[in-house]
Structures are given as structure tokens and as C-alpha cells.
Design an enzyme around this catalytic site. Structure first.
Site, PDB file in Angstrom:
ATOM      1  N   SER A  20      -1.258  -0.398  -9.792  1.00 30.07           N
ATOM      2  CA  SER A  20      -2.410  -0.342 -10.682  1.00 30.07           C
ATOM      3  C   SER A  20      -2.585  -1.679 -11.407  1.00 30.07           C
ATOM      4  CB  SER A  20      -2.261   0.841 -11.648  1.00 30.07           C
ATOM      5  OG  SER A  20      -3.460   1.082 -12.344  1.00 30.07           O
ATOM      6  N   HIS A  57      -5.144   7.634  -7.178  1.00 29.06           N
ATOM      7  CA  HIS A  57      -4.711   6.380  -7.783  1.00 29.06           C
ATOM      8  C   HIS A  57      -3.302   6.539  -8.353  1.00 29.06           C
ATOM      9  CE1 HIS A  57      -5.396   2.504  -9.844  1.00 29.06           C
ATOM     10  NE2 HIS A  57      -4.652   3.017 -10.806  1.00 29.06           N
ATOM     11  N   ASP A  92      -8.994   7.602  -4.500  1.00 30.85           N
ATOM     12  CA  ASP A  92      -9.031   6.803  -5.721  1.00 30.85           C
ATOM     13  C   ASP A  92     -10.456   6.365  -6.007  1.00 30.85           C
ATOM     14  OD1 ASP A  92      -8.583   5.023  -7.792  1.00 30.85           O
ATOM     15  OD2 ASP A  92      -7.202   3.729  -6.670  1.00 30.85           O
TER      16      ASP A  92
END
Length: 332
Positions: free
Chosen positions: A171, A304, A274
Site C-alpha cells: 500500500s 487491497h 481493489d
């Protein structure tokens, strides 16, 4: 009679980060983000925390298999080094939280590697590019460790093959991995005798002023809604910056071209469930169009950050195999 000038909340992120009108920040208890059930332990891995930036009180968590196989590792029995930056939108989380810790335990044991999980300062107290500066300071510290040789931290001196270093993250940590790799590859961040031989982006956190098709699809059932992405950028980027800021958007109008940069091989992991899917796929496609060495691995239906949301799930099991092939290309 004077008005009420007491500081008040101007931005609230899940009740965990509150930005007040005077610029101060109140942080809540992030333990609410922890899984209800503890993750299983990973036997055969030892770990410890080491300070790499005393002035900012920043640490790196060092993981290594208790016994390394010289047959698998090569390099005189020393292991590749996997630098890892945690996620949290640059505003949340810590390298020490259970999901990131569990992922690093698995990576150290199963790849195997020496994993270096790096702490960095968070926004909005420390807005970007503070976190990226911390990442660069860490790589400079790692360079110093490599230069010390036998005088380095004992675990690194015994187990780390600095000439096979991979920069990775999940991320926001993947965003950071991109920017640091570019700095190294463009010689803006000297790291020799450390040699960066690849980089890994897991569920990369990129942004842009205009929404992509996947970001505009509000019917998607996602773990990270687009509104939260935009709030995280608003709270982490310099005040007044848009999501086309070069940190958020590597292909934005103010971002330098990556075409002349001799990037090392990249592994881009794209969970297709995602909301940021289009940005991750677009990143890989743009680099491929430039002739860069990019391996794109798509995970159908995954969300995600699946690698830390379910670090012992089936998709994470598959991911460990993908990572191993990337870290040890001779085994392919």
C-alpha cells in the site's frame, strides 16, 4: 465578549486520527484495527528491533531464519535482504502491528530472506515527503552497515547478502518503495556497496486528481473505499497539494519521466478487487511501454492489502511462491 477559539476537529479519519484547527493531532487507539484472533506463530524465525535514526527515534525490525541453508541462499550462506515498508496511507499503522509482523515472519521463513521492516514518521504530524526522507535515511543506514562489514550489527554481518537487496512494501509502503527505488536507480541516493536488484509493489497506493474507472465504480465492495484513499492523500500530502503531486501520481503532470531511469526488475502485485486496481495495472503497463523489466501478477477477487489482511490465507500462500521466484530467479 469573545468567540469560542478552542481548537476543534477539522478532519477525522475513522476516529483514529483527528486533525484540529490549530494544526495539532489527536490519535486514537489503533488496536481496533487488529484481527480478533491472534495470528499463528511462525517457528524458526528470530527477530529484534534496532534503532536506525536516533534523532527521530526510528527503528527497523530485523527478521532472519534461525538457521539459514547455504545451499538455498548462495552467497556464502548469506541471505538476500528484503526491505519492507508497512502500509496505512502514510497516516496509520506501524511496522510492529500483527499483520505486518506476520507477513515478515512468513517472508523470512519461507523465501527465505533477511527481512528489514522499517518504521517511518506518519502524517499529518509529519507530512510527505517526510516518510520518504525516512526511507532514504534507512537505506543510508543500511549502506553504512554494509560498509562496516564484520563491524555491522551482528545479525546483518552474519546473515545479510547486501548485494542482493530488494525494496518492497504494501500500500503506502509500496508507494514508498517505488520512490526510493527511483532515487537509487537515478543515483540520487547512493547505497553502494548495497546493490538493489529488484523492487516489489504489493497493492500499491497511488493517486491522481481525476478518478479512474475503478475508483468511479461506487458499486465495488472494497476494503479501501475511494473516499478514504482521497482523505488519506489530503491528510498526508503537503497542505494545498492535489493528488497529482509527484508522490501520489508517478505519471502526473509534475512528475519526472521514468523513461531514462534504469530501474531494476519490478514485481507488481495487483489485487483485482481493489478500488486502486486501474492505477496499479496502469503503472505496470506504463513501465512496460518504456521497456522496463516488469512482472505483473494479478490476484482475482482479492482486496487491497490482502497480503496483510489475511497473511495466512490461500492468496497469501500463493503470493509467497511468487515472491520466492522473484527473489531467487535462478530457481525459475
Amino acid at each position: 465578549m469573545t468567540g469560542d477559539t478552542a481548537p476543534h476537529v477539522v478532519e477525522d479519519l475513522l476516529g483514529l486520527v483527528q486533525l484540529l484547527s490549530d494544526g495539532s493531532v489527536i490519535r486514537g487507539d489503533e488496536s481496533v484495527l487488529r484481527p480478533r484472533e491472534p495470528f499463528p506463530d511462525v517457528p524458526g524465525v528470530e527477530w529484534k528491533d534496532v534503532v536506525y535514526h536516533a534523532a527521530h527515534g526510528l527503528r527497523v525490525r530485523v527478521y532472519r531464519p534461525a538457521s539459514a541453508s547455504s545451499t538455498i541462499a548462495g552467497g556464502g550462506g548469506k541471505l538476500p535482504v528484503l526491505v519492507y515498508f508497512h502500509g496505512g496511507g502514510y497516516c496509520l499503522c506501524s511496522f510492529a502491528q500483527p499483520p505486518f509482523h506476520a507477513f515478515c515472519l512468513r517472508a523470512a521463513a519461507e523465501l527465505p530472506t533477511v527481512v528489514l521492516s522499517v518504521q517511518y514518521r506518519l502524517a499529518p504530524e509529519h507530512r510527505l515527503p517526510a516518510a520518504i526522507h525516512d526511507g532514504a535515511a534507512f537505506l543510508s543506514w543500511l549502506r553504512g552497515q554494509a560498509e562496516l562489514g564484520a563491524g555491522a550489527d551482528t545479525w546483518l554481518a552474519e546473515s545479510a547478502n547486501f548485494a542482493r537487496t530488494i525494496i518492497s512494501g504494501v500500500s503506502a509502503g509500496a508507494n514508498m518503495a517505488h520512490h526510493l527505488t527511483v532515487q537509487v536507480a537515478s543515483a540520487r541516493l547512493p547505497v553502494s556497496p548495497v546493490r538493489v536488484v529488484g523492487y516489489v509493489l504489493l497493492s500499491a497506493f497511488f493517486g491522481g486528481a481525476e478518478r479512474t474507472a475503478s475508483e468511479a465504480d461506487l458499486t465495488m465492495d472494497v476494503s479501501l473505499p475511494v473516499e478514504m484513499c482521497e482523505q488519506l492523500w489530503h491528510m498526508s500530502l503537503p497542505v494545498g497539494a492535489t493528488r497529482d503531486h509527484p508522490v501520489a501520481n508517478p505519471f502526473g503532470p509534475e512528475s519526472p519521466s521514468l523513461a531514462p531511469v534504469e530501474l531494476p526488475p519490478a514485481l507488481v502485485v495487483a489485487p483485482l478487487g481493489d478500488v486502486l486496481r486501474d492505477r496499479v495495472l496502469g503503472y505496470a503497463a506504463r513501465l512496460k511501454d518504456m521497456g522496463k523489466d516488469v512482472e505483473l501478477v494479478e490476484f482475482e477477487g482479492q482486496q487491497h492489502g490482502f497480503s496483510i489482511l489475511q497473511p495466512f490465507g490461500e492468496a497469501a500462500d500463493e503470493l509467497m511462491g511468487v515472491l520466492r521466484r522473484f527473489v531467487y530467479p535462478a530457481e525459475r
